[in-house]
Scaffold this motif. Structure first.
Motif, short mmCIF file in Angstrom:
data_model
loop_
_atom_site.label_atom_id
_atom_site.label_comp_id
_atom_site.label_asym_id
_atom_site.label_seq_id
_atom_site.Cartn_x
_atom_site.Cartn_y
_atom_site.Cartn_z
N LYS A 9 -25.48 21.31 92.09
CA LYS A 9 -25.28 19.92 91.70
C LYS A 9 -26.52 19.37 91.00
N PHE A 11 -28.24 16.19 88.09
CA PHE A 11 -28.17 14.95 87.33
C PHE A 11 -28.50 15.24 85.87
N TYR A 195 -19.15 16.55 84.86
CA TYR A 195 -20.20 15.61 85.25
C TYR A 195 -19.62 14.20 85.21
N LEU A 206 -18.83 14.24 94.03
CA LEU A 206 -19.65 15.42 94.30
C LEU A 206 -19.02 16.29 95.39
N GLY A 212 -22.03 17.51 88.91
CA GLY A 212 -23.15 16.59 89.00
C GLY A 212 -22.77 15.22 88.46
N LEU A 213 -23.79 14.43 88.19
CA LEU A 213 -23.61 13.05 87.75
C LEU A 213 -24.31 12.85 86.41
N CYS A 229 -27.60 13.73 94.32
CA CYS A 229 -27.03 15.04 94.03
C CYS A 229 -27.49 16.09 95.05
N TYR A 232 -25.98 14.49 99.00
CA TYR A 232 -24.66 13.87 99.20
C TYR A 232 -23.90 14.46 100.38
#
Length: 314
Positions: A9, A11, A195, A206, A212-213, A229, A232
């Motif tokens: 995971k 960002f 994402y 997640l 991911g974000l 990330c 979580y």
């Protein structure tokens, strides 16, 4: 070149473009901003996106920004970048190849620029197939960008494209966790990552399997999104994770108001040397909005100290 790793995971910042007060791109500050994201723990970089004011850049500027970010990253993390800006598919394909030549991991396709709003999914699918045929060997990704309009892909569409092996990245903006889950269920592929842009359900996304974000909140406090990330699913930090999720929800409106001016102002308060200049007309940065951002900064500082989340200085 470092590859995107959907199994870990991460960002992926939607990068800002620093401008000088005269409107020219500030490449010195772009170097420092790129390093700021990297020092915060970003797993990759999304250059030349909507937050970068990509529609206010010339083709030459787009390519120069992408090249600059790739050079600063030096292969430590993968870089993706937008490569479609309308016109005939053949024209879009040529620019996709130019972007890929700059060293990105994947070239991102704006879904709303392959078919106009009234056009059917079949039209979109046909044009995407054309684009794939005209860009052999180029890894691509999708971005459900709100501009010129938000064209969402169905889970079935996304699954079909991922099955080609050419689509390795998807920035999702549907803000519907059930749609996210359906998209993830149909795209179980080791080389593909979804994402999520919407922080209202970041933790749930997640947990459902998002890679991911990729959110504008990372242009305020990237280290917080990295922390989310990483933690979580940490059962010993459930209370803290829930608190962070709620913090993101409660402050969503102020972070979207006259963006990206507000995020550049916030970064200034953090010590990042960046002008608030924007080429995009986003409205007035009023004293009331400034006060709201000041309150956000104070609230984030308290949260950061409370949970001992590392500080990144620009």
């Amino acid at each position: 070149m470092t590859s995107i790793n959907p199994s870990k995971k991460g960002f992926i910042p939607v990068m800002l473009t620093p401008f000088k007060d005269n409107g020219q791109i500030d490449y010195d500050q772009l170097t420092r901003l790129t390093e700021f994201y990297l020092n915060a723990g970003a797993a990759g970089l999304f250059a030349n996106c909507l937050s970068s004011e990509m529609f206010e850049l010339s083709d030459a500027e787009r390519l120069q920004i992408i090249k600059h970010v790739v050079n600063v990253a030096r292969g430590t993390v993968p870089v993706v970048a937008t490569g479609t800006f309308g016109g005939p598919v053949a024209t879009q394909a040529e620019f996709v190849k130019q972007v890929y030549y700059e060293g990105v991991q994947a070239v991102i396709v704006i879904t709303g620029l392959l078919a106009e709003q009234p056009e059917t999914d079949e039209v979109f699918n046909d044009r995407t197939a054309q684009l794939l045929d005209l860009t052999p060997g180029v890894p691509l990704g999708f971005y459900e960008c709100p501009v010129p309009y938000k064209r969402l892909l169905s889970p079935q569409q996304l699954a079909g494209f991922v099955a080609t092996g050419r689509i390795i990245y998807h920035k999702d903006t549907c803000i519907d966790i059930e749609q996210i889950k359906a998209k993830l269920a149909g795209t179980q592929n080791a080389n593909f990552g979804l994402y999520d842009a919407y922080m209202g359900h970041a933790v749930e996304s997640l947990k459902a399997g998002s890679a991911g974000l990729s959110c504008i909140q990372g242009n305020y406090f990237p280290e917080l999104i990295v922390w989310l990330c990483e933690n979580y699913n940490n059962s010993s930090l459930t209370e803290q994770v829930n608190h962070v999720q709620q913090f993101l929800i409660e402050n969503m409106e102020v972070m979207h108001n006259v963006y990206p001016v507000v995020s550049k102002y916030f970064l200034q308060k953090r010590g990042v040397d960046i002008s608030t200049f924007t080429r995009r007309n986003v409205g007035a940065f009023t004293s009331a909005i400034r006060q709201d951002v000041d309150k956000l900064y104070d609230a984030y500082t308290r949260l950061q100290h409370q949970y001992e989340i590392g500080t990144v200085i620009g």
